[in-house]
Design a protein around this motif. Sequence first.
Motif, PDB file in Angstrom:
ATOM      1  N   UNK A   1       0.873  -1.360   0.151  1.00  0.00           N
ATOM      2  CA  UNK A   1       0.092  -0.065   0.206  1.00  0.00           C
ATOM      3  C   UNK A   1       0.969   1.278   0.085  1.00  0.00           C
ATOM      4  N   UNK A   2       2.116   1.365  -0.113  1.00  0.00           N
ATOM      5  CA  UNK A   2       3.003   2.272  -0.341  1.00  0.00           C
ATOM      6  C   UNK A   2       3.730   2.796   1.123  1.00  0.00           C
ATOM      7  N   UNK A   3       3.769   1.912   2.005  1.00  0.00           N
ATOM      8  CA  UNK A   3       4.484   2.046   3.344  1.00  0.00           C
ATOM      9  C   UNK A   3       5.815   2.249   3.022  1.00  0.00           C
ATOM     10  N   UNK A   4       6.397   3.240   3.534  1.00  0.00           N
ATOM     11  CA  UNK A   4       8.037   3.318   3.257  1.00  0.00           C
ATOM     12  C   UNK A   4       8.907   2.923   4.690  1.00  0.00           C
ATOM     13  N   UNK A   5       8.158   3.172   5.809  1.00  0.00           N
ATOM     14  CA  UNK A   5       8.719   2.802   6.926  1.00  0.00           C
ATOM     15  C   UNK A   5       7.730   2.172   8.051  1.00  0.00           C
ATOM     16  N   UNK A   6       8.274   1.112   8.809  1.00  0.00           N
ATOM     17  CA  UNK A   6       7.237   0.521   9.662  1.00  0.00           C
ATOM     18  C   UNK A   6       7.912   1.002  11.196  1.00  0.00           C
ATOM     19  N   UNK A   7       6.713   1.294  12.060  1.00  0.00           N
ATOM     20  CA  UNK A   7       7.139   1.382  13.427  1.00  0.00           C
ATOM     21  C   UNK A   7       6.269   0.311  14.150  1.00  0.00           C
ATOM     22  N   UNK A   8       6.819   0.160  15.416  1.00  0.00           N
ATOM     23  CA  UNK A   8       5.915  -0.289  16.509  1.00  0.00           C
ATOM     24  C   UNK A   8       6.325  -0.145  18.158  1.00  0.00           C
ATOM     25  N   UNK A   9       5.616  -0.530  18.778  1.00  0.00           N
ATOM     26  CA  UNK A   9       6.214  -0.540  20.359  1.00  0.00           C
ATOM     27  C   UNK A   9       6.006  -1.999  20.932  1.00  0.00           C
ATOM     28  N   UNK A  10       7.300  -2.419  21.119  1.00  0.00           N
ATOM     29  CA  UNK A  10       7.483  -3.833  21.739  1.00  0.00           C
ATOM     30  C   UNK A  10       7.341  -4.012  23.148  1.00  0.00           C
ATOM     31  N   UNK A  11       6.629  -5.054  23.398  1.00  0.00           N
ATOM     32  CA  UNK A  11       6.752  -5.545  24.816  1.00  0.00           C
ATOM     33  C   UNK A  11       7.978  -6.555  25.053  1.00  0.00           C
ATOM     34  N   UNK A  12       8.234  -6.955  26.271  1.00  0.00           N
ATOM     35  CA  UNK A  12       9.399  -7.900  26.605  1.00  0.00           C
ATOM     36  C   UNK A  12       9.113  -9.160  25.734  1.00  0.00           C
ATOM     37  N   UNK A  13       7.770  -9.767  25.299  1.00  0.00           N
ATOM     38  CA  UNK A  13       7.337 -10.722  24.894  1.00  0.00           C
ATOM     39  C   UNK A  13       7.787 -10.815  23.520  1.00  0.00           C
ATOM     40  N   UNK A  14       7.818  -9.513  22.787  1.00  0.00           N
ATOM     41  CA  UNK A  14       7.920  -9.447  21.426  1.00  0.00           C
ATOM     42  C   UNK A  14       9.269  -8.924  20.745  1.00  0.00           C
ATOM     43  N   UNK A  15       9.896  -8.263  21.833  1.00  0.00           N
ATOM     44  CA  UNK A  15      11.180  -7.619  21.230  1.00  0.00           C
ATOM     45  C   UNK A  15      12.231  -8.466  20.630  1.00  0.00           C
ATOM     46  N   UNK A  16      12.335  -9.496  21.058  1.00  0.00           N
ATOM     47  CA  UNK A  16      13.259 -10.426  20.173  1.00  0.00           C
ATOM     48  C   UNK A  16      12.975 -10.595  19.022  1.00  0.00           C
ATOM     49  N   UNK A  17      11.507 -10.924  18.491  1.00  0.00           N
ATOM     50  CA  UNK A  17      10.910 -11.009  17.309  1.00  0.00           C
ATOM     51  C   UNK A  17      11.381  -9.974  16.319  1.00  0.00           C
ATOM     52  N   UNK A  18      10.940  -8.535  16.920  1.00  0.00           N
ATOM     53  CA  UNK A  18      11.032  -7.691  16.193  1.00  0.00           C
ATOM     54  C   UNK A  18      12.768  -7.277  15.760  1.00  0.00           C
ATOM     55  N   UNK A  19      13.412  -7.593  16.694  1.00  0.00           N
ATOM     56  CA  UNK A  19      14.905  -7.186  16.357  1.00  0.00           C
ATOM     57  C   UNK A  19      15.355  -8.101  15.272  1.00  0.00           C
ATOM     58  N   UNK A  20      14.892  -9.390  15.632  1.00  0.00           N
ATOM     59  CA  UNK A  20      15.159 -10.322  14.308  1.00  0.00           C
ATOM     60  C   UNK A  20      14.755  -9.918  12.724  1.00  0.00           C
ATOM     61  N   UNK A  21      13.575  -9.346  12.814  1.00  0.00           N
ATOM     62  CA  UNK A  21      13.048  -8.630  11.705  1.00  0.00           C
ATOM     63  C   UNK A  21      13.641  -7.597  11.301  1.00  0.00           C
ATOM     64  N   UNK A  22      14.641  -6.928  12.099  1.00  0.00           N
ATOM     65  CA  UNK A  22      15.215  -5.783  11.741  1.00  0.00           C
ATOM     66  C   UNK A  22      14.725  -4.344  12.216  1.00  0.00           C
ATOM     67  N   UNK A  23      14.130  -4.458  13.083  1.00  0.00           N
ATOM     68  CA  UNK A  23      13.704  -3.076  14.026  1.00  0.00           C
ATOM     69  C   UNK A  23      14.739  -2.845  15.011  1.00  0.00           C
ATOM     70  N   UNK A  24      14.993  -1.614  15.059  1.00  0.00           N
ATOM     71  CA  UNK A  24      15.966  -0.929  15.963  1.00  0.00           C
ATOM     72  C   UNK A  24      15.238  -0.170  16.967  1.00  0.00           C
ATOM     73  N   UNK A  25      15.833  -0.253  18.203  1.00  0.00           N
ATOM     74  CA  UNK A  25      15.240   0.452  19.342  1.00  0.00           C
ATOM     75  C   UNK A  25      15.517   1.839  19.314  1.00  0.00           C
TER      76      UNK A  25
END
Length: 103
Positions: free
Chosen positions: A67-91
């Motif tokens: 749909x044209x998204x150029x950047x993705x953002x999110x807020x992580x909990x302790x349960x999800x932070x490892x998943x998001x880091x493996x997907x390339x998200x940076x704190x």
Amino acid sequence: HRPGEGPARPGPDPCVRWPTGGPVRTARLCMAGGAGGVYTVVTMPEARGRGIGRAMTLRAMHAGREAGMRIATLQATDLGIRIYRKLGFEELFRYRMMVRPAR
């Protein structure tokens, strides 16, 4: 939505799956100005440890990119932070949530 059905309404697509008769996972994508926020990534406890959170996050991200998204953002909990880091998200920062008890 249930498999085979479209979103119940226009706008952000809630990605809920019902493979066993009840919801086991969800993710939501909200977009504005080329940025997409991935929210409400939840996996029920009995369905955790199977890569479901990762899959739902990727589904939301792929839908945003289409749909044209150029950047993705999110807020992580302790349960999800490892998943998001493996997907390339940076704190970028941490925030403090404050709650006022009901009176």
